[in-house]
Each structure stands twice: as structure tokens, then as C-alpha cells.
Write an enzyme that holds these catalytic residues in place. Sequence first.
Site, PDB file in Angstrom:
ATOM      1  N   ARG A 121     -26.415  58.158  76.990  1.00  7.31           N
ATOM      2  CA  ARG A 121     -25.729  56.984  76.432  1.00  7.31           C
ATOM      3  C   ARG A 121     -25.843  56.945  74.904  1.00  7.31           C
ATOM      4  NH1 ARG A 121     -25.231  50.863  79.031  1.00  7.31           N
ATOM      5  NH2 ARG A 121     -23.935  50.039  77.367  1.00  7.31           N
ATOM      6  N   LYS A 147     -24.318  45.791  78.300  1.00  9.43           N
ATOM      7  CA  LYS A 147     -25.276  45.345  77.286  1.00  9.43           C
ATOM      8  C   LYS A 147     -24.860  43.967  76.816  1.00  9.43           C
ATOM      9  CE  LYS A 147     -26.949  49.560  75.072  1.00  9.43           C
ATOM     10  NZ  LYS A 147     -27.047  50.251  73.764  1.00  9.43           N
ATOM     11  N   ARG A 156     -31.517  32.222  86.411  1.00 10.85           N
ATOM     12  CA  ARG A 156     -31.917  33.628  86.644  1.00 10.85           C
ATOM     13  C   ARG A 156     -30.736  34.528  86.989  1.00 10.85           C
ATOM     14  NH1 ARG A 156     -36.024  30.859  89.087  1.00 10.85           N
ATOM     15  NH2 ARG A 156     -37.908  30.870  87.830  1.00 10.85           N
ATOM     16  N   GLU A 207     -13.789  52.622  66.957  1.00 11.37           N
ATOM     17  CA  GLU A 207     -14.480  52.965  68.217  1.00 11.37           C
ATOM     18  C   GLU A 207     -13.594  53.876  69.066  1.00 11.37           C
ATOM     19  OE1 GLU A 207     -17.581  52.185  68.713  1.00 11.37           O
ATOM     20  OE2 GLU A 207     -18.002  50.279  67.698  1.00 11.37           O
ATOM     21  N   LYS A 232     -16.380  55.612  78.475  1.00  4.64           N
ATOM     22  CA  LYS A 232     -17.583  54.767  78.432  1.00  4.64           C
ATOM     23  C   LYS A 232     -18.159  54.604  79.832  1.00  4.64           C
ATOM     24  CE  LYS A 232     -20.134  51.074  76.469  1.00  4.64           C
ATOM     25  NZ  LYS A 232     -20.259  49.969  75.540  1.00  4.64           N
ATOM     26  N   HIS A 253     -24.856  50.921  61.117  1.00  2.35           N
ATOM     27  CA  HIS A 253     -25.715  49.726  61.245  1.00  2.35           C
ATOM     28  C   HIS A 253     -26.497  49.474  59.967  1.00  2.35           C
ATOM     29  CE1 HIS A 253     -25.817  49.930  65.941  1.00  2.35           C
ATOM     30  NE2 HIS A 253     -24.838  49.157  65.510  1.00  2.35           N
ATOM     31  N   HIS A 301     -17.850  45.650  61.691  1.00  3.93           N
ATOM     32  CA  HIS A 301     -18.576  46.728  62.364  1.00  3.93           C
ATOM     33  C   HIS A 301     -17.765  48.033  62.379  1.00  3.93           C
ATOM     34  CE1 HIS A 301     -21.129  48.792  65.217  1.00  3.93           C
ATOM     35  NE2 HIS A 301     -20.086  48.973  66.011  1.00  3.93           N
ATOM     36  N   GLU A 355     -29.685  53.744  78.656  1.00  2.00           N
ATOM     37  CA  GLU A 355     -29.866  54.512  77.430  1.00  2.00           C
ATOM     38  C   GLU A 355     -31.217  55.218  77.332  1.00  2.00           C
ATOM     39  OE1 GLU A 355     -28.167  52.662  74.004  1.00  2.00           O
ATOM     40  OE2 GLU A 355     -29.004  54.171  72.648  1.00  2.00           O
ATOM     41  N   ASN A 404     -23.570  56.223  70.076  1.00  2.00           N
ATOM     42  CA  ASN A 404     -24.021  55.762  68.755  1.00  2.00           C
ATOM     43  C   ASN A 404     -23.602  56.694  67.625  1.00  2.00           C
ATOM     44  OD1 ASN A 404     -25.334  53.502  69.800  1.00  2.00           O
ATOM     45  ND2 ASN A 404     -27.097  54.752  70.362  1.00  2.00           N
ATOM     46  N   HIS A 410     -23.294  55.432  64.120  1.00  2.00           N
ATOM     47  CA  HIS A 410     -23.823  54.070  64.127  1.00  2.00           C
ATOM     48  C   HIS A 410     -25.135  53.911  63.364  1.00  2.00           C
ATOM     49  CE1 HIS A 410     -20.615  53.142  66.808  1.00  2.00           C
ATOM     50  NE2 HIS A 410     -21.053  51.934  67.081  1.00  2.00           N
TER      51      HIS A 410
HETATM   52  N1  NAD Z   1     -22.369  44.924  74.199  1.00  2.65           N
HETATM   53  C1  NAD Z   1     -21.998  46.041  73.644  1.00  2.65           C
HETATM   54  O1  NAD Z   1     -22.115  47.121  74.218  1.00  2.65           O
HETATM   55  C2  NAD Z   1     -21.395  45.985  72.288  1.00  2.65           C
HETATM   56  C3  NAD Z   1     -20.735  47.109  71.758  1.00  2.65           C
HETATM   57  C4  NAD Z   1     -20.123  46.995  70.524  1.00  2.65           C
HETATM   58  C5  NAD Z   1     -20.164  45.803  69.827  1.00  2.65           C
HETATM   59  N2  NAD Z   1     -20.819  44.735  70.354  1.00  2.65           N
HETATM   60  C6  NAD Z   1     -20.863  43.450  69.652  1.00  2.65           C
HETATM   61  O2  NAD Z   1     -19.534  42.966  69.521  1.00  2.65           O
HETATM   62  C7  NAD Z   1     -19.473  42.072  68.410  1.00  2.65           C
HETATM   63  C8  NAD Z   1     -18.220  42.324  67.628  1.00  2.65           C
HETATM   64  O3  NAD Z   1     -17.111  42.093  68.466  1.00  2.65           O
HETATM   65  P1  NAD Z   1     -15.640  41.873  67.879  1.00  2.65           P
HETATM   66  O4  NAD Z   1     -15.366  42.888  66.871  1.00  2.65           O
HETATM   67  O5  NAD Z   1     -14.752  41.717  69.039  1.00  2.65           O
HETATM   68  O6  NAD Z   1     -15.825  40.515  67.046  1.00  2.65           O
HETATM   69  P2  NAD Z   1     -15.519  38.974  67.384  1.00  2.65           P
HETATM   70  O7  NAD Z   1     -15.831  38.645  68.783  1.00  2.65           O
HETATM   71  O8  NAD Z   1     -16.230  38.199  66.329  1.00  2.65           O
HETATM   72  O9  NAD Z   1     -13.955  38.863  67.159  1.00  2.65           O
HETATM   73  C9  NAD Z   1     -13.427  39.083  65.875  1.00  2.65           C
HETATM   74  C10 NAD Z   1     -12.588  37.900  65.389  1.00  2.65           C
HETATM   75  O10 NAD Z   1     -11.329  37.910  66.065  1.00  2.65           O
HETATM   76  C11 NAD Z   1     -11.091  36.658  66.689  1.00  2.65           C
HETATM   77  N3  NAD Z   1     -10.298  36.968  67.881  1.00  2.65           N
HETATM   78  C12 NAD Z   1     -10.738  37.524  69.022  1.00  2.65           C
HETATM   79  N4  NAD Z   1      -9.712  37.798  69.833  1.00  2.65           N
HETATM   80  C13 NAD Z   1      -8.589  37.384  69.207  1.00  2.65           C
HETATM   81  C14 NAD Z   1      -7.201  37.431  69.533  1.00  2.65           C
HETATM   82  N5  NAD Z   1      -6.774  37.993  70.661  1.00  2.65           N
HETATM   83  N6  NAD Z   1      -6.324  36.890  68.656  1.00  2.65           N
HETATM   84  C15 NAD Z   1      -6.762  36.364  67.477  1.00  2.65           C
HETATM   85  N7  NAD Z   1      -8.059  36.329  67.102  1.00  2.65           N
HETATM   86  C16 NAD Z   1      -8.949  36.839  67.959  1.00  2.65           C
HETATM   87  C17 NAD Z   1     -12.455  36.077  66.921  1.00  2.65           C
HETATM   88  O11 NAD Z   1     -12.423  34.672  67.015  1.00  2.65           O
HETATM   89  C18 NAD Z   1     -13.197  36.547  65.667  1.00  2.65           C
HETATM   90  O12 NAD Z   1     -12.906  35.701  64.600  1.00  2.65           O
HETATM   91  C19 NAD Z   1     -20.740  42.294  67.621  1.00  2.65           C
HETATM   92  O13 NAD Z   1     -21.586  41.193  67.797  1.00  2.65           O
HETATM   93  C20 NAD Z   1     -21.361  43.535  68.245  1.00  2.65           C
HETATM   94  O14 NAD Z   1     -22.775  43.527  68.208  1.00  2.65           O
HETATM   95  C21 NAD Z   1     -21.418  44.810  71.558  1.00  2.65           C
HETATM   96 ZN    ZN Z   2     -19.912  50.257  67.703  1.00  4.13          ZN
END
Ligand code: NAD
Ligand code: ZN
Length: 364
Positions: free
Chosen positions: A241, A143, A121, A185, A227, A252, A265, A237, A245, A248
Amino acid sequence: MRTVKVPLGNRGYDIQIGPSQLSELGRECARLKLGERCAIITDTNVGRRYAKPAYESLLKAGFNPSLVTVPAGETAKNLKSVGFCYNQLASHRLERKSFIVALGGGVVGDLAGFVAASYLRGVAFVQVPTTLLAQVDSSVGGKVGVNLKAGKNLVGAFYQPKIVLCDLDTLRTLPEREFRAGLAEVIKYGIIYDADLFARLERDLPKLLRRETKTLTEVIARCCEIKAEVVGQDETESGLRAILNFGHTIGHGLEAISSYGKYLHGEAISIGQVAAAQLSAKLSGLSQPDARRIAELFKRAGLPTDVRLHSNQRAKLFAAMKLDKKVSDGEIRFVLAKHIGEVTWGQRVPPAELEKVLTSDGHG
Ligand SMILES: NC(=O)c1ccc[n+]([C@@H]2O[C@H](COP(=O)([O-])OP(=O)(O)OC[C@H]3O[C@@H](n4cnc5c(N)ncnc54)[C@H](O)[C@@H]3O)[C@@H](O)[C@H]2O)c1
Ligand SMILES: [Zn+2]
């Protein structure tokens, strides 16, 4: 090093941005008086490079860490990985006072955060984001969640970390394409909130692309500040917030119709933001020159800015946008810009206008 505070009362926390943050991990967790046992959740790419320094920093500060590694990539952000992590935590006998370190990009942050929110939990968690996108966006704001077959991020929670450590040194190994995707972003924050930041990005883009530490520190800190301010006013949101988007809804939709394969993304929301800027020029008072500045900056950042869809792809995109969870009453609402630095949300867009921007070449 820069520190940004996320103002959420007793759930508030610091974001630290600078070089060598990974080696501070143990010390920071000790300062926060987190429990002795902990688990680092990471992926194969990040773990290979950074699990050892994270592990050693925790060990040195007197913690008893274990390591949980999931496959790299979006496909690992699912309930199967959640189950795998739970079992690993249980076998390492993590208890209520234990904590989780999310070491990786947004995928690991969202997954590990959700595991932390639900295991026993809820146990404490610490974010160590290693992608530009995770440092300016996903690690801040609480999130967390995973994907279902039916769609992205359909299961999740609002669950804030105890601290976020952005180690700029880790960005050195980030692939170029991932880095540029993160810039989408960064540019977004300028458009939605801060005209000075936008102007700075126009000026300092070459330094950013060279990943110069000083510029990166300042720009990432400003993005986190924005942010934090937005999330501080509207954590769950219900209003403001939504401005995060910008670009987006279309983004999306594009990700969904290309089944999360073709575009990263950041690339999808680059196209989405350029389209949203064109809509803004027609519907919410953005000047044509500013709409052009927006398209130009994304282009200079090496990001895609236009999409030419056949009519059947366009129909698919419309259907996908209607499925997005931000849609209420079946009507797609948009965040549109009034000028660079200020947006308005909940805007209706006539379908005919949307059709036009999705058929044009991104230059109005
Ligand atoms: N929670 C939120 O508010 C929020 C906001 C935006 C996006 N997201 C989520 O984030 C995700 C995308 O995140 P991302 O773009 O970081 O993708 P990711 O976590 O898949 O990382 C991208 C790639 O880079 C590699 N990598 C990461 N750090 C590295 C480093 N320092 N050196 C070499 N390789 C590295 C990872 O292994 C992966 O292959 C999506 O699932 C999206 O839904 C969440
Ligand atoms: Zn985004």
C-alpha cells in the site's frame, strides 16, 4: 455506469461510477438493507448543491434521513467537528442499525467515516464523493480520520464503507483548481501501476480537462480498480500500500511548511512526484525521457512542477519530512519509479541527492 469491486472478503464493497448516482442513493441503501434512520454528513459548499437530491432519494426509498452540515475546508477536519457530529447524531436518535452518508470531498469523507467508525462503536457508512480526489482516492480503501494541531490525519481508523457512489454530474460544479489537483492523483496511478493508463492520460488529457463523461468514467474506474487491487492485498499498509505514497513524502512536507495554505494537496504532490521522478532517474533506473514525460504531463494538467526553496526553507522541509508518520527509525524512505508503470518502495535517498532535486527547476 461502471462497477469496481473492492476485494476485502466480508468487508468488500462496490464502487459505482457514472452519471446520476446521487439519485440512486436511496435505492442502493435499500438494496444493502441498511437501517431506517440515517444522517447525511456534508459541508456548506456541497450541502448547498447536493444535500436536497441526496435527502429526497433517501426519503423516497423509505429512509428517515437527517442532515448534518460542517464548514467547508480542511480546518473543519478536527475533533471539534467530530464532537459536533456525535451530538447531532444523538439528537436525531441514530442507533446501532442506523447509517451515515458522507456527501462531499475527502474532508467530509474522512471526518464522516471516522464518526461512523466510532459512534456507538461503529455504524454503517456510505461514501458519496464529490471531488475528483475523493472519487479516485480518499473514498476508497477505508482510511478515515481527522487532524490534530500537531499534524494531519494523526487520529483515525481503518473502516470500510458499504458502498461508494461516484456521481460524475457532481464534478461539473467542482472549481477548476480542485479538479486539476485531483488529476495529480490520477496521474500517480499511471506512474505507480499502469503504463497504459499513463499513455492514455497523455492522449486524453484535453478530454479529461473538458470533463467528458465517458473518458472520466473510464479513467476514474481504472484508478479505483488500481486502488482496490492495492488495498485488497495490503489493507493496513504493512507493505505494498506504500506505493500509493509516490510523491507524497515531499508533498506532505511542502504542505506542512506552507501550513496547509499555499498548496492544495494535489499541487503539493505534483511537485513531489516530479521530484521523486528525478530521484528515480538517478537512483532506481527510470529513464531520463520517462522522467521528462512525467514532468510534462503534470505541467500540461496545469499543476506546479517545481519549487525553489531557500536553504532555511529546505531545512524546514527536511524536518517536516522526518515528522511524517511514514518515517521509521528517523530515516526517510521513498517510493521510486523503475519505469512508468512500476515503482519500488522503502528506498533510501542520500540527503545530497534530495537537496539537488529541491533546488532544481523540475527538468533534471
Ligand atoms: N482517506 C484517504 O485515504 C485519503 C486520501 C487522500 C486524501 N485524503 C484527505 O482528503 C482531503 C482532501 O480532499 P478534497 O481534495 O476532496 O478536499 P475537500 O473535501 O476540502 O473539497 C475541496 C473543496 O471543494 C468543495 N467541493 C467538494 N465537492 C464539490 C462539488 N462537487 N462542487 C463544488 N464544490 C465542491 C469543498 O466544499 C471544498 O471547499 C484531505 O483532508 C486529505 O487528508 C484522504
Ligand atoms: Zn494524495
